[in-house]
Write an enzyme that holds these catalytic residues in place. Sequence first.
Site, PDB file in Angstrom:
ATOM      1  N   ASN A 183     -58.560 -74.045 -76.187  1.00 48.95           N
ATOM      2  CA  ASN A 183     -59.656 -74.530 -74.965  1.00 48.95           C
ATOM      3  C   ASN A 183     -58.853 -74.440 -74.111  1.00 48.95           C
ATOM      4  OD1 ASN A 183     -61.183 -76.333 -73.592  1.00 48.95           O
ATOM      5  ND2 ASN A 183     -60.627 -77.975 -74.744  1.00 48.95           N
ATOM      6  N   LYS A 216     -59.428 -75.406 -70.966  1.00 51.97           N
ATOM      7  CA  LYS A 216     -59.955 -76.443 -70.218  1.00 51.97           C
ATOM      8  C   LYS A 216     -60.044 -75.746 -68.793  1.00 51.97           C
ATOM      9  CE  LYS A 216     -57.647 -79.466 -73.271  1.00 51.97           C
ATOM     10  NZ  LYS A 216     -57.124 -81.068 -73.127  1.00 51.97           N
ATOM     11  N   HIS A 246     -66.478 -82.882 -76.204  1.00 47.00           N
ATOM     12  CA  HIS A 246     -64.864 -83.174 -75.929  1.00 47.00           C
ATOM     13  C   HIS A 246     -64.587 -84.515 -75.512  1.00 47.00           C
ATOM     14  CE1 HIS A 246     -60.946 -82.367 -74.409  1.00 47.00           C
ATOM     15  NE2 HIS A 246     -60.538 -82.262 -74.947  1.00 47.00           N
ATOM     16  N   GLU A 260     -62.742 -85.484 -72.703  1.00 38.47           N
ATOM     17  CA  GLU A 260     -62.839 -85.664 -71.883  1.00 38.47           C
ATOM     18  C   GLU A 260     -64.287 -84.626 -71.301  1.00 38.47           C
ATOM     19  OE1 GLU A 260     -59.949 -81.775 -71.244  1.00 38.47           O
ATOM     20  OE2 GLU A 260     -58.585 -83.396 -71.318  1.00 38.47           O
ATOM     21  N   GLU A 279     -59.795 -84.539 -82.837  1.00 45.83           N
ATOM     22  CA  GLU A 279     -59.000 -84.988 -81.978  1.00 45.83           C
ATOM     23  C   GLU A 279     -58.866 -86.202 -81.473  1.00 45.83           C
ATOM     24  OE1 GLU A 279     -59.068 -80.972 -79.229  1.00 45.83           O
ATOM     25  OE2 GLU A 279     -60.377 -82.133 -78.567  1.00 45.83           O
ATOM     26  N   GLY A 297     -53.017 -83.575 -74.620  1.00 47.94           N
ATOM     27  CA  GLY A 297     -52.428 -83.625 -73.460  1.00 47.94           C
ATOM     28  C   GLY A 297     -51.057 -84.360 -73.641  1.00 47.94           C
ATOM     29  N   SER A 313     -52.080 -82.571 -78.853  1.00 42.87           N
ATOM     30  CA  SER A 313     -50.491 -81.644 -78.586  1.00 42.87           C
ATOM     31  C   SER A 313     -50.077 -80.889 -80.047  1.00 42.87           C
ATOM     32  CB  SER A 313     -49.813 -82.893 -78.721  1.00 42.87           C
ATOM     33  OG  SER A 313     -50.260 -83.519 -77.319  1.00 42.87           O
TER      34      SER A 313
END
Length: 251
Positions: free
Chosen positions: A9, A11, A96, A98, A168, A174, A214
Amino acid sequence: MRKKIVAGNWKMNKTLQEGVALASELNDALKVETVKCDVVICVPATHIVSVVNSVSADKIGVGAQNSADKVSGAYTGEISAAMVKSTGAGYVILGHSERRAYYGETDAILKTKTDLALENGLTPIFCIGEVLEERQSEKHFDVVKSQIVNGLFHLSADDFKKVVLAYEPVWAIGTGVTASKEQAQEMHAFIRTVLAEKYGQDVAQEISILYGGSCNPKNAAELFANPDVDGGLIGGAALKVEDFMAIIKAW
Ligand code: PEP
């Protein structure tokens, strides 16, 4: 045998030129390796066509990171599932964390996005996962279950089998903090139980469930060694071919 997948991904990283260079470098690396999993890269929408044209379809699947909850029309800035499909992409990341957190994507919106992605022949990589407070208050199983039930359980078994899930934990994305191999396995096994209750064991055993958060060259092998972990959704480490290849080779 469930499909093993390592998906990147990207991003909102890389210009078009940098993205094409990264995809080409990955493609070259994959040409000289025999790998034991499917490799997918989910790139910015502006890059999809160029990336599709710079990689071998039999080595790398290409995906978007989002598609709209509308079919077409006056939705400035949106990109429909049909448009994504028309670029040559085969996948789309949906839900996702985010997008859930910064763009207000609810289960109801994601339900529609999933339907449209499937109607247009895209494979959704559907993300689920709890935030830190939910894990600390031991609500993580309930949160993940409700994201699956509310976002996906309207699907027929045949359609559900076309979805890839990505667990996730938001606290691991991250942050450099990875779920332990035990935490990952515990949640993946739980997810499979939830799927089995709705669709039966056969379907539950067919669904690929990726871990994301991560994941890196150092921890990938132990995460992937879990019986219910079928690969990874990789953010930061997908931006360097050396790291991404090391994760791919962890299979
Ligand atoms: C992601 O954003 O899907 C992700 C897993 O990111 P990272 O690997 O950087 O934690």
